[in-house]
Design an enzyme around this catalytic site. Sequence first.
Site, PDB file in Angstrom:
ATOM      1  CG  HIS A 194       1.717  15.582   4.612  1.00  0.00           C
ATOM      2  ND1 HIS A 194       1.973  15.838   3.287  1.00  0.00           N
ATOM      3  CD2 HIS A 194       0.841  14.553   4.640  1.00  0.00           C
ATOM      4  CE1 HIS A 194       1.259  15.010   2.536  1.00  0.00           C
ATOM      5  NE2 HIS A 194       0.578  14.214   3.337  1.00  0.00           N
ATOM      6  CB  CYS A 203      -2.282  -5.546   2.193  1.00  0.00           C
ATOM      7  SG  CYS A 203      -3.168  -4.215   1.389  1.00  0.00           S
ATOM      8  CB  SER A 258      -1.029   0.020   1.132  1.00  0.00           C
ATOM      9  OG  SER A 258      -2.064   0.912   0.767  1.00  0.00           O
TER      10      SER A 258
END
Length: 132
Positions: free
Chosen positions: A69, A84, A64
């Site tokens: 940030h 996953c 995934s």
Amino acid sequence: MKVAVGVQILADLYGVDPDAISEAERLFPIIEGAVKEGKLTKISSDYYQFQPKGASGIVLLAESHLSFHTWPEHGLVTLDIYTCGDPKSAEVAFAYILDRLKPTAVDTKRLKRGVSIKEEVKAIKPQHLLVP
């Protein structure tokens, strides 16, 4: 029986040293190290440097993604680790980042993804196919 196909860790890291999170160049080894430590499969990564300071980045994973940030002026890093397969991989990557950035406080949410699947889902080592 309901099972989850993945786990997502959403975290806000507070009280992080602003110098440690001001430049993408300084975050690169931490994020890439977390991917390796968690034994995740990196497909690609991209980092962006804000001016005069602050950074964002994402690592596309076969499992995934991992993204962040930063707001150095607030000592804040927002982090998203979604994998996953074995949830331990996400936890190991998360612990690695916490150990390197040393926040003074952390708000964390853990989500199970795909919980309405009614069959056992097994993670298989993905074959890489990069489409231009």
